[in-house]
Design an enzyme around this catalytic site. Structure first.
Site, PDB file in Angstrom:
ATOM      1  N   PRO A   1       0.803  -1.215   0.000  1.00  0.00           N
ATOM      2  CA  PRO A   1       0.000   0.000   0.000  1.00  0.00           C
ATOM      3  C   PRO A   1       0.841   1.271   0.000  1.00  0.00           C
ATOM      4  CG  PRO A   1      -0.202  -1.178   2.096  1.00  0.00           C
ATOM      5  CD  PRO A   1       0.679  -1.990   1.227  1.00  0.00           C
ATOM      6  N   GLU A   2       0.619   2.116  -0.964  1.00  0.00           N
ATOM      7  CA  GLU A   2       1.199   3.452  -0.959  1.00  0.00           C
ATOM      8  C   GLU A   2       0.037   4.426  -0.838  1.00  0.00           C
ATOM      9  OE1 GLU A   2       4.376   4.083  -3.800  1.00  0.00           O
ATOM     10  OE2 GLU A   2       4.988   1.996  -3.695  1.00  0.00           O
TER      11      GLU A   2
ATOM     12  N   LYS B   1       1.036   7.993   3.991  1.00  0.00           N
ATOM     13  CA  LYS B   1       0.526   6.636   4.180  1.00  0.00           C
ATOM     14  C   LYS B   1      -0.049   6.418   5.570  1.00  0.00           C
ATOM     15  CE  LYS B   1       4.389   5.455   1.508  1.00  0.00           C
ATOM     16  NZ  LYS B   1       5.590   4.641   1.346  1.00  0.00           N
TER      17      LYS B   1
ATOM     18  N   ARG C   1      19.850  19.510   0.173  1.00  0.00           N
ATOM     19  CA  ARG C   1      20.287  18.180   0.577  1.00  0.00           C
ATOM     20  C   ARG C   1      21.466  17.711  -0.248  1.00  0.00           C
ATOM     21  NH1 ARG C   1      15.851  14.245   3.032  1.00  0.00           N
ATOM     22  NH2 ARG C   1      14.879  15.808   4.352  1.00  0.00           N
TER      23      ARG C   1
ATOM     24  N   ARG D   1      16.864  -2.224  -1.918  1.00  0.00           N
ATOM     25  CA  ARG D   1      15.619  -2.514  -2.604  1.00  0.00           C
ATOM     26  C   ARG D   1      15.904  -2.437  -4.096  1.00  0.00           C
ATOM     27  NH1 ARG D   1      14.643   1.247   0.943  1.00  0.00           N
ATOM     28  NH2 ARG D   1      12.570   0.633   1.569  1.00  0.00           N
TER      29      ARG D   1
END
Length: 306
Positions: free
Chosen positions: A2-3, A61, A174, A289
Site C-alpha cells: 500500500p502506498e 501513508k 540536501r 531494494r
DNA sequence: CCAGTAGCCTGCTTGC
DNA sequence: TGCAAGCAGGCTACTG
C-alpha cells in the site's frame, strides 16, 4: 504494497462504512500489531472502548480516525498498513482471516435497521499496526489537527497545502540521491518504492541524480509526475469501496496495467519504443531494494549520488 | 542536525 | 525431498 493511493481508498471505505459508529469491544489478537501503542495493549483497548469514530483522515501513508468520547475529541486511532496491512469492515460472525491481528466491534448506527460491524486489522508481515495517539495542531496550519506521531510527516503531493517550491528548496539543500529523497516521508510523503520508480521514469530522471543539482523545471516535472501516477492509481482503485467489504490489500488494479518500469526489467521501455528506439528496462539494487529505470531516457548522471 | 543503515516481520521462490 | 538463503520493503531507532 500500500502506498498513498491504496491508503486513500481505505480511508474512503472507512468513511463510508465505519465513521459515526461507536466501538463496543476490542480484541488484540497479536500484541505486535499494537506495539506502537506505548502504554500496551490493555491501555489500547481501554482507550478505544466506548469511543465514537469520526471521519478518517490521511497524510501520506498514515491514516487516522479521530475519536470522541462521550464528549469532545480525545485522540485518534492511528493506522499504518506497512507492507501487508489491511483494514476490513465485516459482518460479525464472518470467518476470521488467516492473519487477523486486531478486531474492533462497532455498534449499529442509530436508525434501527442497521447491524453491528467488525473492523478488522489483518497483516501478514506485521510491519504495520494500530495505536491510539493524542491530536496536536499542525505547525503550518493552526486549527488543523493531526496525531503527534504523524506531525513529522511531510505533506503529500495530493494535499492542497503541498508546496512544490518549498520542497524544491529543501531538495536543493540536501546532499543525497533523488530517489532517497523521494522516499523520505519527512520531506514529501506517500511515495514508496514502486511509485518512486514510476514517477522518476515519467519525469525522465535517474534515481541517483544529486538533489542539489535539480533545477525548478525538473523538480516541477517530478512532482507533477508523482501526482499523475497517484491520481491514476486512485482512479483505478478508488471505486472498489462501494460494497461492505473494504478491500484494500494494496491491489488497486494499477499494478498489472499501468506500470512502466517497476517489474518490467528486461522488457522494452514503452516511451523509447513509441519513438522508434529500442531500450531495455534495467533493474538494480539500491538502498537494499530494487530500482527499475530506462538507461536511455533516464541516463545515469555524470556525478551520481548512490 | 544530516546522511545512511540495521532490524523488524512472514511467506514465497530459488539453489544445493 | 528438505532445508537454508534470498527476496519483498516502510518505518523507527540508531550510528557516524
Amino acid at each position: 504494497m500500500p502506498e498513498l493511493p491504496e491508503v486513500e481508498v481505505v480511508r474512503r471505505g472507512l468513511e463510508r462504512w465505519a465513521a459515526g459508529r461507536t466501538v463496543s469491544a476490542v480484541e488484540v489478537l497479536d500484541a505486535r500489531s499494537a506495539r506502537r501503542h506505548d502504554a500496551g495493549p490493555a491501555d489500547f483497548t481501554e482507550r478505544l472502548t466506548g469511543a465514537r469514530l469520526a471521519v478518517p483522515e490521511r497524510r501520506g501513508k498514515y491514516l487516522w480516525i479521530p475519536l470522541s468520547g462521550p464528549g469532545p475529541l480525545t485522540g485518534a486511532l492511528v493506522a499504518h498498513l506497512g507492507m501487508s496491512g489491511q483494514l476490513l469492515v465485516n459482518e460479525p460472525g464472518d470467518t476470521d482471516p488467516r492473519h487477523l491481528r486486531i478486531r474492533l466491534l462497532l455498534e449499529p448506527v442509530e436508525d434501527g435497521e442497521d447491524r453491528s460491524r467488525e473492523l478488522r486489522f489483518v497483516d501478514q508481515r506485521i510491519f504495520g499496526g494500530l495505536f491510539v495517539d493524542a491530536l496536536v495542531e499542525a505547525v503550518d496550519r493552526p486549527g488543523q489537527l493531526l496525531p503527534a506521531s504523524v506531525a513529522h510527516i511531510g505533506r503529500d503531493p495530493l494535499d492542497p497545502a503541498f508546496d512544490p517550491e518549498a520542497v524544491h528548496s529543501r531538495l536543493r539543500r540536501r546532499k543525497t540521491g533523488l530517489k532517497r529523497a523521494l522516499l523520505d516521508q519527512a520531506l514529501v510523503s506517500g511515495i514508496g518504492n514502486i511509485y518512486a520508480d514510476e514517477a522518476l521514469w515519467r519525469a525522465r530522471l535517474h534515481y541517483a541524480r544529486p538533489t542539489e543539482t535539480l533545477n525548478r523545471t525538473e523538480s516541477g516535472r517530478l512532482f507533477e509526475a508523482v501526482r499523475e501516477v497517484m491520481e491514476e492509481a486512485l482512479a483505478q482503485g478508488g471505486t472498489s469501496f462501494d460494497s461492505l467489504y473494504v478491500n484494500v490489500n494494496g491491489d488497486s488494479g494499477y499494478f498489472d496495467r499501468s506500470l512502466n518500469v517497476y517489474g518490467r526489467a528486461g522488457q522494452p521501455c514503452r516511451r523509447c519504443a513509441r519513438q522508434g528506439r529500442e531500450s531495455i528496462v534495467v533493474r538494480e539494487r539500491f538502498m537494499n531494494r530494487s530500482s527499475a529505470y530506462c538507461p536511455r531516457c533516464q541516463p545515469v548522471p555524470r556525478r551520481a549520488r548512490w
